[in-house]
Design a protein around this motif. Structure first.
Motif, mmCIF file in Angstrom:
data_model
loop_
_atom_site.group_PDB
_atom_site.id
_atom_site.type_symbol
_atom_site.label_atom_id
_atom_site.label_comp_id
_atom_site.label_asym_id
_atom_site.label_seq_id
_atom_site.Cartn_x
_atom_site.Cartn_y
_atom_site.Cartn_z
ATOM 1 N N GLN A 445 -10.250 -47.076 -24.139
ATOM 2 C CA GLN A 445 -10.324 -46.161 -24.988
ATOM 3 C C GLN A 445 -11.536 -45.214 -24.750
ATOM 4 O O GLN A 445 -11.551 -44.068 -24.704
ATOM 5 C CB GLN A 445 -10.177 -46.829 -26.399
ATOM 6 N N MET A 446 -12.652 -45.984 -24.520
ATOM 7 C CA MET A 446 -14.000 -45.188 -24.177
ATOM 8 C C MET A 446 -14.004 -44.576 -22.894
ATOM 9 O O MET A 446 -14.209 -43.500 -22.737
ATOM 10 C CB MET A 446 -14.804 -46.309 -24.500
ATOM 11 N N ARG A 449 -12.346 -41.094 -22.927
ATOM 12 C CA ARG A 449 -13.339 -40.091 -23.391
ATOM 13 C C ARG A 449 -14.167 -39.751 -22.314
ATOM 14 O O ARG A 449 -14.188 -38.651 -22.036
ATOM 15 C CB ARG A 449 -13.948 -40.946 -24.688
ATOM 16 N N GLU A 478 -15.777 -36.897 -31.692
ATOM 17 C CA GLU A 478 -14.846 -37.718 -30.756
ATOM 18 C C GLU A 478 -15.480 -39.009 -30.383
ATOM 19 O O GLU A 478 -14.838 -40.188 -30.463
ATOM 20 C CB GLU A 478 -14.871 -36.656 -29.576
ATOM 21 N N GLU A 481 -15.315 -41.601 -33.494
ATOM 22 C CA GLU A 481 -14.071 -41.802 -33.791
ATOM 23 C C GLU A 481 -13.526 -43.017 -32.580
ATOM 24 O O GLU A 481 -12.991 -43.792 -33.281
ATOM 25 C CB GLU A 481 -13.055 -40.584 -33.444
ATOM 26 N N THR A 482 -13.837 -42.620 -31.534
ATOM 27 C CA THR A 482 -13.561 -43.728 -30.541
ATOM 28 C C THR A 482 -14.049 -44.778 -30.835
ATOM 29 O O THR A 482 -13.506 -46.185 -30.676
ATOM 30 C CB THR A 482 -13.902 -43.339 -29.240
ATOM 31 N N HIS A 483 -15.546 -44.790 -31.103
ATOM 32 C CA HIS A 483 -16.241 -46.068 -31.521
ATOM 33 C C HIS A 483 -15.596 -46.929 -32.754
ATOM 34 O O HIS A 483 -15.514 -48.017 -32.835
ATOM 35 C CB HIS A 483 -17.613 -45.754 -31.833
#
Ligand code: PLP
Length: 747
Positions: A445-446, A449, A478, A481-483
């Motif tokens: 997911q990271m 980004r 962003e 949110e990913t974290h």
């Protein structure tokens, strides 16, 4: 720096590779299958049989999508998963889920990867071209489904060969195959650690018998004073690197010897020396039998020191050299890495054990017992000294290093007596700081980004600073949110594991139900996952229990903690520490705020370092040689809160995380502990907690996010395994194999 000659385009690595793709269809369900179905099945199996899938999110999600429930139940083992399908069933499933093109694509990528080398390798690996580096280690941590590692040292070896593969460094690796691996941990009703060993199903591992040039499986033989030991050799494919694993469970060995390689770090000194004999001497013989002639040897820790003696024997036998000349030549080709300043980490053997197991080799080397013992003694003439494997490693290599700048310094001080007449600064032990394999530890997911903001080829340039500066272009919201998404995944994992473990222990329904709701995603979450050795001081944060309680339960700015870690089976104080922390949950003041995850392994570590806000490390300085878990946390934007020890001593710059203490320690441990405990509280109260809870109108902790970005841009490239392996190539491998490059610290 490096003055390596570029490799020609047709260096062996560029042509060699089809053989690093496993033969397909070794497991085939009976019955008729259509060729189309076979193609998909075979391609999936080929993907599963090269461990490069472990760092390919596309391939991992492919396996997962085939059957998410079984995938988890099978410990993320793709061979075990695929074996539950017939080719027809798999075909049907792939069509249903529209996976065909992803399978073809992943397979094509793998083939391409294996049949090419990298621009970096062409420019930098020079003389290594035709003679690979042989990397020896007693454990390799590659994935949770391949249980031949215990902890940090093994993970480092795994990351080392993964990055060697990524960079295109010609390398073969050698280790042992443990069919029971390291123990699985669970806690009993009292919170006390219990250890269990399970047989690994060989057919579910990506291994096959290693074949010699004649096409026959290779077996090596080692003579000792008390009989002959045999070991067969397995091949595991880790991207472009071949990993050879020796296994004593063969016919021809007696019952005791067949179990020699069952367990990692099980058994006494006698087991230990025999394992090291098989890995070192047996490992070198295996390479010879496979027709591999290394240009350089890298001994990852003293355990592998016997390897050098066997190479010396081969040189004497094959080239007619004298012992002294052969030793000098082989030492020149050998790099040695020492990993710990803790005395127990340095194996020592009695003269009797050395003679029993090395005696026949000593005869062939034509040296006396005292001469052999002298190679493992600081003072060769001191009959009282036992045989130390680290001393052997230092004497038998011309390039030695510690694993962080501080550890290099500590090691030079520790071994000054080996070079009488030199000052500490002149001791020829340098350092190459450890790093981690980015693609194995970075959450996908990271990664997505990063993909959007980093240069297109950033995977190939992970060791470059410029690449990571792009993090500052990512929108703070962003990133946050990913974290948060990753943090939620971690909390779900903790709840799932904890309720499962409570159920297994037979706890009450209320306790199981409570586990399903423990922890809160909006609370500052601190992770502590590491071996429970006492010097790592897992309970430092609890030193002042009242303060700890009020910190956890602060109405506006609460804190929660997730712990994990195993204690060595013989480490009673370590087990008491686990018990103390695990049992906090019986105290209502901590309930729901402190979790202990059982059986810390790669999977648990991955969830933790990807999801926590803060990664805590508070060893007693300077005992942490490097540490790598904090480097994994960096990649996933967690902030490090650590004593200035190991890698953190050279990493922390004031704006990329938090430091405990000022990098000093007292001779009295009790004083050091008290000071560090107080400073840990101070940093939490004055820096960490306020910064985390200081939000803007959008609810974003801008200062915190800024720190996250500084952490990534200043640290990710420096502490990547790509940078580490590149350093070994320049400073150790190229000079060791006779090329021109600057030495780390040449003698
Ligand atoms: C990374 C890792 C380690 C080593 O981390 P340290 O910082 O040295 O404690 C140990 N065990 C596991 C499972 C890991 O993933």
């Amino acid at each position: 720096m490096a003055s390596a000659t570029p490799t020609s385009a047709n260096a062996p690595i560029a042509n060699a590779p089809i053989s690093t793709l496993a033969p397909v269809a070794s497991v085939r369900a009976p019955g008729k299958t259509s060729p189309r179905a076979e193609t998909l099945y075979d391609k999936c199996m080929a993907l599963a049989r090269n461990l490069s899938w472990t760092w390919s999110p596309e391939t991992i999600t492919l396996f997962q999508d085939l059957d998410p429930v079984r995938w988890r139940a099978l410990d993320h083992n793709p061979i075990a998963l695929l074996s539950e399908f017939t080719p027809e069933q798999l075909h049907t499933r792939a069509v249903e889920l529209v996976l065909q093109s992803r399978i073809h694509q992943a397979y094509r990528c793998l083939k391409e990867y294996l049949s090419t080398t990298t621009p970096w390798a062409k420019a930098n690996t020079g003389v290594l071209g035709s003679q690979p580096v042989a990397y020896f280690s007693l454990e390799f941590g590659i994935h949770e489904s391949v249980p031949i590692y215990s902890g940090g040292l093994g993970i480092l070896s795994g990351d080392h060969i993964k990055s060697a593969s990524g960079l295109g460094v010609p390398m073969v690796a050698v280790g042992l195959f443990y069919d029971q691996g390291y123990f699985k941990q669970h806690l009993d009703m009292d919170g006390y650690q219990q250890e269990a060993y399970f047989d690994t199903k060989v057919e579910n591992l990506p291994m096959e018998p290693a074949l010699g040039p004649d096409g026959e499986p290779v077996t090596v033989e080692i003579h000792t004073r008390s009989g002959r030991l045999l070991a067969k050799v397995w091949l595991m494919r880790v991207g472009r690197v071949k990993l050879y694993l020796l296994d004593c469970d063969v016919e021809g060995n007696n019952a005791e010897d067949r179990e020699l390689t069952s367990r990692l770090y099980g058994g006494d000194h006698r087991t230990r020396i025999r394992q090291e004999l098989v890995a070192g001497v047996g490992g070198v013989r295996a390479l010879e039998a496979l027709g591999i002639t290394p240009g350089a040897y890298h001994l990852n820790e003293g355990h592998l020191g016997f390897a050098t003696l066997e190479v010396v024997r081969q040189r004497m036998q094959n080239d007619g050299m004298s012992f002294d000349d052969a030793l000098e030549q082989v030492a020149g080709q050998t790099a040695f890495t020492t990993h710990t300043p803790v005395p127990a980490g340095h194996d020592r053997f009695s003269g009797e054990l050395i003679e029993e197991y090395l005696g026949p080799l000593r005869d062939e080397l034509g040296i006396s017992f005292d001469q052999l013992m002298g190679l493992g003694r600081v003072d060769p003439h001191n009959g009282q000294e036992t045989f130390c494997m680290t001393v052997l490693g230092l004497k038998l290599s011309r390039r030695a290093n510690g694993v962080s700048s501080l550890h290099g310094h500590v090691s030079r001080r520790m071994w000054t007596s080996l070079w009488p007449g030199r000052s500490t600064e002149e001791i020829p032990i340098g350092h190459i700081t450890n790093g981690v394999h980015v693609r194995s530890w970075l959450a996908w997911q990271m990664q997505h980004r990063y993909d959007r903001h980093f240069p297109a080829n950033w995977y190939d340039r992970m060791g470059e600073s410029e690449v990571w500066q792009c993090i500052h272009d990512v929108d703070p919201g962003e990133l946050w949110e990913t974290h948060h998404a990753l943090k939620n995944l971690l909390l779900a994992f903790v709840r799932r594991c904890t309720s499962r473990d409570r159920r297994c222990r037979g706890e009450s329904e209320e306790a199981i139900e409570a586990a399903r709701h423990m922890l809160d995603p909006d609370i500052l979450t601190i992770g502590f996952g590491r071996r429970f050795a006492t010097y790592k001081r897992a309970d430092l944060i609890l030193s002042d229990p009242d303060r700890f309680v009020s910190m956890l339960n602060d109405p506006d700015r609460p804190v929660q903690l997730i712990f994990a870690g195993k204690a060595h089976p013989a480490d009673e104080p370590g087990k008491q520490l686990i018990k103390k922390i695990a049992n906090l949950r019986h105290d209502p003041r901590f309930a729901g705020r402190v979790a202990f995850l059982e059986d810390y392994d790669i999977n648990v570590a991955r969830h933790m370092i990807q999801g926590v806000d803060v990664w805590l490390n508070n060893p007693r300085r300077p005992l942490e040689a490097s540490g790598t878990s904090g480097q994994k946390a960096v990649l996933n934007v967690a902030l490090n809160l650590s004593v200035l020890d190991g890698w953190w001593a050279e990493a922390y710059d004031g704006s990329n995380g938090f430091s405990i203490g000022k990098g000093s320690h007292h001779v009295d441990d009790a004083i050091t502990d008290a000071r560090d405990a107080a400073d840990l509280q101070r940093v939490l109260q004055e820096e960490v907690i306020p910064s985390y809870y200081d939000r803007d109108v959008d609810g974003l902790p801008q200062q915190w996010i800024k720190r996250m970005m500084n952490s990534i841009s200043s640290l990710a490239w420096r502490f990547s395994a790509h940078r580490m392996v590149a350093d070994y190539v320049r400073h150790a491998y190229i000079p060791a194999s006779g090329g021109l490059s600057c030495d780390m610290k040449s003698r």
